[in-house]
Design a protein around this motif. Structure first.
Motif, mmCIF file in Angstrom:
data_model
loop_
_atom_site.group_PDB
_atom_site.id
_atom_site.type_symbol
_atom_site.label_atom_id
_atom_site.label_comp_id
_atom_site.label_asym_id
_atom_site.label_seq_id
_atom_site.Cartn_x
_atom_site.Cartn_y
_atom_site.Cartn_z
ATOM 1 N N GLN A 98 17.270 -3.153 1.073
ATOM 2 C CA GLN A 98 16.658 -3.221 2.402
ATOM 3 C C GLN A 98 15.140 -3.311 2.309
ATOM 4 O O GLN A 98 14.502 -4.126 2.993
ATOM 5 C CB GLN A 98 17.048 -1.988 3.220
ATOM 6 N N ILE A 99 14.556 -2.463 1.473
ATOM 7 C CA ILE A 99 13.100 -2.425 1.347
ATOM 8 C C ILE A 99 12.574 -3.709 0.711
ATOM 9 O O ILE A 99 11.569 -4.275 1.159
ATOM 10 C CB ILE A 99 12.667 -1.186 0.557
ATOM 11 N N ALA A 100 13.248 -4.171 -0.336
ATOM 12 C CA ALA A 100 12.811 -5.412 -0.985
ATOM 13 C C ALA A 100 12.872 -6.584 -0.011
ATOM 14 O O ALA A 100 11.971 -7.440 0.027
ATOM 15 C CB ALA A 100 13.676 -5.689 -2.206
ATOM 16 N N THR A 101 13.921 -6.623 0.797
ATOM 17 C CA THR A 101 14.055 -7.693 1.783
ATOM 18 C C THR A 101 12.959 -7.598 2.831
ATOM 19 O O THR A 101 12.348 -8.612 3.218
ATOM 20 C CB THR A 101 15.440 -7.625 2.454
ATOM 21 N N LEU A 102 12.680 -6.388 3.303
ATOM 22 C CA LEU A 102 11.634 -6.199 4.308
ATOM 23 C C LEU A 102 10.266 -6.569 3.757
ATOM 24 O O LEU A 102 9.452 -7.204 4.440
ATOM 25 C CB LEU A 102 11.659 -4.753 4.807
ATOM 26 N N ASP A 103 9.984 -6.193 2.510
ATOM 27 C CA ASP A 103 8.708 -6.588 1.910
ATOM 28 C C ASP A 103 8.640 -8.103 1.730
ATOM 29 O O ASP A 103 7.583 -8.714 1.921
ATOM 30 C CB ASP A 103 8.528 -5.881 0.566
ATOM 31 N N HIS A 104 9.775 -8.703 1.396
ATOM 32 C CA HIS A 104 9.825 -10.154 1.201
ATOM 33 C C HIS A 104 9.556 -10.890 2.509
ATOM 34 O O HIS A 104 8.709 -11.801 2.558
ATOM 35 C CB HIS A 104 11.196 -10.532 0.641
ATOM 36 N N ILE A 105 10.236 -10.503 3.589
ATOM 37 C CA ILE A 105 10.088 -11.254 4.833
ATOM 38 C C ILE A 105 8.764 -10.956 5.541
ATOM 39 O O ILE A 105 8.324 -11.737 6.384
ATOM 40 C CB ILE A 105 11.270 -11.009 5.796
ATOM 41 N N SER A 106 8.121 -9.837 5.179
ATOM 42 C CA SER A 106 6.830 -9.512 5.787
ATOM 43 C C SER A 106 5.654 -9.968 4.933
ATOM 44 O O SER A 106 4.507 -9.627 5.231
ATOM 45 C CB SER A 106 6.723 -8.001 6.026
ATOM 46 N N ALA A 107 5.919 -10.705 3.862
ATOM 47 C CA ALA A 107 4.866 -11.194 2.961
ATOM 48 C C ALA A 107 4.083 -10.046 2.335
ATOM 49 O O ALA A 107 2.862 -10.074 2.245
ATOM 50 C CB ALA A 107 3.929 -12.157 3.680
ATOM 51 N N GLY A 108 4.812 -8.993 1.913
ATOM 52 C CA GLY A 108 4.190 -7.897 1.170
ATOM 53 C C GLY A 108 3.479 -6.874 2.018
ATOM 54 O O GLY A 108 2.581 -6.189 1.525
ATOM 55 N N ARG A 109 3.907 -6.691 3.269
ATOM 56 C CA ARG A 109 3.198 -5.776 4.169
ATOM 57 C C ARG A 109 3.878 -4.419 4.333
ATOM 58 O O ARG A 109 3.417 -3.604 5.128
ATOM 59 C CB ARG A 109 3.056 -6.433 5.552
ATOM 60 N N PHE A 110 4.921 -4.138 3.597
ATOM 61 C CA PHE A 110 5.654 -2.889 3.807
ATOM 62 C C PHE A 110 5.010 -1.721 3.058
ATOM 63 O O PHE A 110 4.511 -1.876 1.941
ATOM 64 C CB PHE A 110 7.104 -3.035 3.346
ATOM 65 N N VAL A 111 5.038 -0.550 3.691
ATOM 66 C CA VAL A 111 4.568 0.691 3.079
ATOM 67 C C VAL A 111 5.695 1.718 3.201
ATOM 68 O O VAL A 111 6.179 1.981 4.311
ATOM 69 C CB VAL A 111 3.306 1.245 3.779
ATOM 70 N N LEU A 112 6.100 2.290 2.082
ATOM 71 C CA LEU A 112 7.179 3.276 2.079
ATOM 72 C C LEU A 112 6.592 4.679 2.109
ATOM 73 O O LEU A 112 6.101 5.182 1.101
ATOM 74 C CB LEU A 112 8.059 3.103 0.845
ATOM 75 N N GLY A 113 6.614 5.293 3.292
ATOM 76 C CA GLY A 113 6.266 6.701 3.393
ATOM 77 C C GLY A 113 7.537 7.512 3.305
ATOM 78 O O GLY A 113 8.496 7.257 4.043
ATOM 79 N N ILE A 114 7.588 8.477 2.388
ATOM 80 C CA ILE A 114 8.808 9.250 2.196
ATOM 81 C C ILE A 114 8.541 10.730 2.444
ATOM 82 O O ILE A 114 7.407 11.200 2.353
ATOM 83 C CB ILE A 114 9.404 9.056 0.785
ATOM 84 N N GLY A 115 9.614 11.451 2.757
ATOM 85 C CA GLY A 115 9.549 12.892 2.904
ATOM 86 C C GLY A 115 10.823 13.513 2.388
ATOM 87 O O GLY A 115 11.790 12.809 2.054
ATOM 88 N N PHE A 116 10.857 14.819 2.349
ATOM 89 C CA PHE A 116 12.010 15.534 1.793
ATOM 90 C C PHE A 116 12.860 16.215 2.860
ATOM 91 O O PHE A 116 13.980 16.636 2.570
ATOM 92 C CB PHE A 116 11.526 16.545 0.751
#
Length: 285
Positions: A98-116
């Motif tokens: 999912q993340i790779a696809t989102l970064d691909h279709i957004s031309a590298g604009r995705f930022v993964l903020g994670i929490g626990f």
């Protein structure tokens, strides 16, 4: 120092495409959306409701990955992130795709903020023992990073076991998408950032200057350059003095919280925050 925006989007607020267009048109650097798959009735009270967040938002929030895909389709410059994603509650192989696809279709604009996470029952519903959530998140992250960066990816841990596998698309960002770890200052949080992330996403940003030397030392101990550390106070309610303080403390970006609600109220708040852009707090202003 950049300025971004976060808000709980629900089935009763503006849609993600419309909201993203409004945020980008005003010149903000980023848009972050939160994640909660559900809110168990028996554990439906967060430890604290921060300013601008209602209990109703936890019940009705949109899935961030689907919503950000809609946002990606109607924007060209805006960074698009999760604030935060509970990665321990995901299948890492599916989430990596999912993340790779989102970064691909957004031309590298995705930022993964994670929490626990804070909700024991929510975690249990996903099969995650609460006391093990950090360890599960770590292995999920390392498995995803292998899938993103290796042609023949594999990972072997206590919670995740991936045999040599093919997986495309790869994210445009390499060797991983920009990853920020949310949470209060602690040795465990700082160790996670130094091992498998690129920066810290503390709520609000209070006490930032006091904590950053410890985080930079942890970065250095892992053989990483502290100058590359991203520091992104999150969900901040702004004031000129607060932004000036955070900039001086070392923040690289501040993500401002817009309370969810009526479209007119959300846009009015966005316009109020735009005044900080016009004051020169963002290079994109």
């Amino acid at each position: 120092m950049e300025l971004g925006i976060t808000a709980f989007l629900t089935d009763r607020t503006m849609g993600p495409a419309e909201w993203a267009r409004e945020v980008e048109e005003r010149g903000f650097h980023s848009l972050f959306l939160p994640e909660h798959t559900h809110l168990p009735v028996e554990a439906d009270v967060p430890p604290s409701l921060v300013a601008g967040v209602r209990l109703e938002d936890y019940r009705r929030g949109l899935d961030p990955y689907t919503a950000l895909a809609a946002a990606a389709a109607v924007t060209t410059r805006l960074k698009l992130g999760t604030g935060v994603s509970l990665v321990a509650q995901h299948d890492p192989i599916v989430l990596a795709k999912q993340i790779a696809t989102l970064d691909h279709i957004s031309a590298g604009r995705f930022v993964l903020g994670i929490g626990f996470g804070w909700n024991r029952v929510e975690a249990a519903d996903h099969g995650v023992m609460f006391d093990e959530r950090r360890a599960v998140a770590r292995e999920n992250m390392l498995c995803m990073q292998a899938l993103w960066s290796e042609d023949k990816a594999e990972f072997h841990g206590s919670y995740v076991d991936l045999p040599p596998s093919w997986a495309w698309p790869k994210p445009i960002q390499q060797p991983r998408v920009l990853t920020l770890v949310g949470g209060g200052p602690s040795p465990a949080t700082f160790a996670a950032i130094a091992e498998y992330a690129d920066g810290w996403m503390p709520i609000g940003g209070a006490g930032l200057a006091k904590c950053l030397p410890e985080l930079r030392s942890e970065f250095l101990a892992k053989g990483r350059d502290p100058a590359e550390l991203q520091v992104v106070p999150f969900g901040t309610i702004p004031s000129p003095g607060k932004l000036e303080h955070l900039a001086g403390a070392g923040a690289t970006e501040v993500v401002l919280r817009v309370p969810s609600g009526d479209t007119s109220d959300m846009l009015r708040c966005l316009d109020e925050y735009r005044s900080y852009m016009e004051a020169g707090w963002s290079v994109d202003a």
